[in-house]
Enzyme design. Structure first.
Site, PDB file in Angstrom:
ATOM      1  N   ASP A   1      42.826  52.638  50.689  1.00  0.00           N
ATOM      2  CA  ASP A   1      42.190  51.539  50.982  1.00  0.00           C
ATOM      3  C   ASP A   1      41.203  51.183  49.753  1.00  0.00           C
ATOM      4  O   ASP A   1      39.903  51.888  49.893  1.00  0.00           O
ATOM      5  CB  ASP A   1      41.339  51.482  52.424  1.00  0.00           C
ATOM      6  CG  ASP A   1      40.673  50.098  52.646  1.00  0.00           C
ATOM      7  OD1 ASP A   1      40.428  49.376  52.050  1.00  0.00           O
ATOM      8  OD2 ASP A   1      40.611  50.070  54.147  1.00  0.00           O
ATOM      9  N   VAL A   2      41.143  50.399  49.079  1.00  0.00           N
ATOM     10  CA  VAL A   2      40.289  50.208  47.828  1.00  0.00           C
ATOM     11  C   VAL A   2      38.993  49.740  48.148  1.00  0.00           C
ATOM     12  O   VAL A   2      38.119  49.794  47.296  1.00  0.00           O
ATOM     13  CB  VAL A   2      40.949  49.069  47.013  1.00  0.00           C
ATOM     14  CG1 VAL A   2      42.317  49.614  46.306  1.00  0.00           C
ATOM     15  CG2 VAL A   2      41.185  47.644  47.492  1.00  0.00           C
TER      16      VAL A   2
ATOM     17  N   TYR B   1      38.032  33.532  49.777  1.00  0.00           N
ATOM     18  CA  TYR B   1      38.993  33.637  48.774  1.00  0.00           C
ATOM     19  C   TYR B   1      38.583  33.310  47.397  1.00  0.00           C
ATOM     20  O   TYR B   1      38.354  33.899  46.306  1.00  0.00           O
ATOM     21  CB  TYR B   1      40.436  33.100  49.292  1.00  0.00           C
ATOM     22  CG  TYR B   1      41.639  33.587  48.494  1.00  0.00           C
ATOM     23  CD1 TYR B   1      42.009  34.948  48.169  1.00  0.00           C
ATOM     24  CD2 TYR B   1      42.055  32.824  47.242  1.00  0.00           C
ATOM     25  CE1 TYR B   1      43.072  35.322  47.410  1.00  0.00           C
ATOM     26  CE2 TYR B   1      42.833  32.942  46.576  1.00  0.00           C
ATOM     27  CZ  TYR B   1      43.262  34.321  46.370  1.00  0.00           C
ATOM     28  OH  TYR B   1      44.543  34.665  45.785  1.00  0.00           O
TER      29      TYR B   1
END
Length: 262
Positions: free
Chosen positions: A71-72, A167
């Site tokens: 999981d970055v 985003y």
């Protein structure tokens, strides 16, 4: 991996080594498979081990794929990922910083939960930074020194869609990250660029072909392009000599509403 080491410990004639984040689906999977088919060794990073194994199974039989669950947004996962790459392959030539999420679609800014905002920022921006930092350290220390980082931006790094504040904000921030890393990497032979992608045909963009909200409030069907065209563009950027760099590239469906959007 077949390698020859000089007296100074430098590696000559080795397969190029890449890390691709978000490699379990979509653009990440397409890029990973393109690199594997071209003879690269590729670490496939993502949150879903079964999806990474599916990507590895699609690669040519003689390819060298290393699935690593990561999981970055978690520093400890990123550290473990790059440790695994160093232990398996010995060096790193490319990071394709691809992992990302759009977050809740179509939610007006005044209704966006903070938790949703934070999740998008943690994945798209913090995750990209953590992976770039780990790659930068390894590329600076290894011999031969240097390597390449390609960040996956977006058309939204230039022009937003309606109701996409989290985003869009992270993709604008990613452009700043790209520029700063590119500048700081110069003394060490670390080339950093960004690819901004518009309407590649993936699960994430499936709704585009049925209807996407436009700036005028209408919902319109949008054209998409083959994700393989994105993968080939990334490979071109990746295989340039380190003396050359594609700083920013935009690849998009020709007729998508981008130029003139809004």
């Amino acid at each position: 991996m077949n390698t020859v080491r000089t007296a100074d410990g430098e590696t000559v004639g080795a397969q190029k080594v890449a890390v691709v984040t978000g490699a379990g689906s979509g653009i990440g999977r397409a890029v990973a498979l393109e690199l594997l088919a071209a003879g690269w060794s590729v670490a496939l990073a993502g949150r879903r081990p079964e999806a990474l194994e599916e990507t590895a199974a699609l690669a040519p039989g003689d390819s060298s794929a290393l699935p690593v669950r990561a999981d970055v947004s978690r520093p400890q996962d990123v550290a473990a990922l790059f440790t695994a790459v160093r232990e398996r392959f010995g060096r790193l030539d490319l990071l394709f910083n691809n992992a990302g999420t759009f977050g809740p679609g179509g939610v007006p800014v005044e209704e966006l939960p903070y938790e949703a905002w934070r999740h998008v920022v943690d994945t798209n921006l913090n995750g990209a930074f953590l992976c770039a930092q780990a790659a930068y350290r390894q590329m600076k220390e290894q011999r031969p020194q240097g390597g390449r980082i390609i960040n996956n931006g977006s058309i939204s790094a230039h022009t937003p869609r309606p109701h996409s504040v989290a985003y869009t904000a992270t993709k604008h921030a990613l452009t700043g990250l790209t520029k700063s890393l590119s500048l700081d990497g110069r003394p060490y032979g670390i080339a950093v660029g960004q690819i901004d992608i518009g309407n590649a045909a993936t699960d994430m963009t499936a709704g585009m072909q049925t209807g996407a909200l436009q700036a005028n409030g209408e919902t319109s069907r949008e054209p998409v392009m083959d994700v393989a065209d994105v993968a080939r563009t990334v490979r071109h950027m990746a295989e340039l000599p380190l003396e050359a760099n594609v700083q920013f590239a935009t690849v998009m469906a020709t007729a998508m509403p981008y130029v003139g959007r809004g």
